[in-house]
Design an enzyme around this catalytic site. Structure first.
Site, short mmCIF file in Angstrom:
data_model
loop_
_atom_site.label_atom_id
_atom_site.label_comp_id
_atom_site.label_asym_id
_atom_site.label_seq_id
_atom_site.Cartn_x
_atom_site.Cartn_y
_atom_site.Cartn_z
N TYR A 117 -29.89 -31.22 -10.95
CA TYR A 117 -29.71 -31.58 -12.36
C TYR A 117 -30.97 -31.32 -13.18
CZ TYR A 117 -28.20 -34.28 -16.44
OH TYR A 117 -27.86 -34.68 -17.71
N GLU A 134 -31.90 -24.54 -18.73
CA GLU A 134 -31.18 -24.49 -20.00
C GLU A 134 -32.13 -24.59 -21.19
OE1 GLU A 134 -28.29 -27.62 -19.81
OE2 GLU A 134 -27.55 -26.94 -17.86
#
Length: 244
Positions: A166, A173
């Site tokens: 994660y 991102e």
């Protein structure tokens, strides 16, 4: 942001309160099994494509181009998950699922696809690898849960690998969006300037900055929620192992 949903399917719940609830019908379960099998296979194709491209090139630079088409196809296919929640065959929040899915679809199409200059960035590979491993585990987890035959290894991986994947995905991102900012500002991509017939303006560059800022409050909440879910699901097993 693309945190993996931590809830399990209704068929996987064994507590008495959930037994009283009406689960999805046989056709719905069959459809969901097929959907999750296809999605698992799709992300496996992406994983194999990454490995083959790396072995052929001897470098991890530019691996995105080797899996661009299947990545777009299967990530966009995740939009069906929102429909599954909306019609009630999957007992997850439409809002939460929609946020998680749309954030990835947005990054896939509105950033990586639209700003071709960032496609060779290492940050793209960072989130692609994180997504790929996460989705192979997640869709496998859903498939076996629906079949009421969930191997502990997959269950453990589902609630453990996110600890690294994660943050890795979020870092990729954010770095990709950041890399896209100069090109978006220079070209005016997706921006609407005044004057126009609708008397409306929109600055995509500013919008991307706001998207990046939104990670600050959202990431810790989602991450620590998943930590709590891990303790809830795996905690009693690990405590029992320590006693033994």
């Amino acid at each position: 942001m693309s945190a993996p949903a931590m809830g399990t399917s209704k068929t996987a719940h064994t507590d008495s309160s959930n037994k009283k609830k009406k689960g999805p019908g046989t056709l719905a379960i069959a459809y969901l099994v097929i959907y999750n099998v296809v999605m698992t296979a799709g992300w496996l194709v992406i994983a194999v494509g990454l490995v083959r491209a790396y072995l052929a090139r001897g470098s991890y630079h530019g691996l995105y181009y080797s899996i661009e088409k299947p990545l777009k196809f299967f990530q966009t296919g995740a939009l069906l998950e929102i429909l599954h929640c909306a019609v009630g065959i999957v007992p997850s929040s439409v809002v939460l699922t929609g946020f998680q899915v749309m954030s990835r679809v947005f990054l896939t199409w509105a950033v990586t696809h639209s700003v071709r200059e960032v496609q060779s960035e290492d940050s793209v590979l960072l989130f692609v690898v994180a997504w790929t491993v996460t989705e192979i585990i997640r869709y496998s987890f859903y498939t076996f849960s629906l079949l009421n035959h969930l191997p502990y290894l997959i269950k453990w991986a589902r609630y453990t690998f996110f600890v690294v994947l994660y943050p890795m995905g979020v870092a990729g991102e954010l770095l990709t969006i950041y890399a896209a900012l100069p090109y978006v500002q220079k070209t005016g991509l997706y921006s609407i300037t005044l004057p126009n017939n609708y008397n409306f303006s929109f600055d995509y560059h500013t919008f991307l900055i706001l998207v990046m800022i939104s990670y600050i409050p959202l990431f810790p909440q989602l991450y620590f929620h998943m930590i709590r879910q891990r303790k809830k699901v795996l905690g009693h097993v690990e405590e029992y192992s320590k006693v033994e």
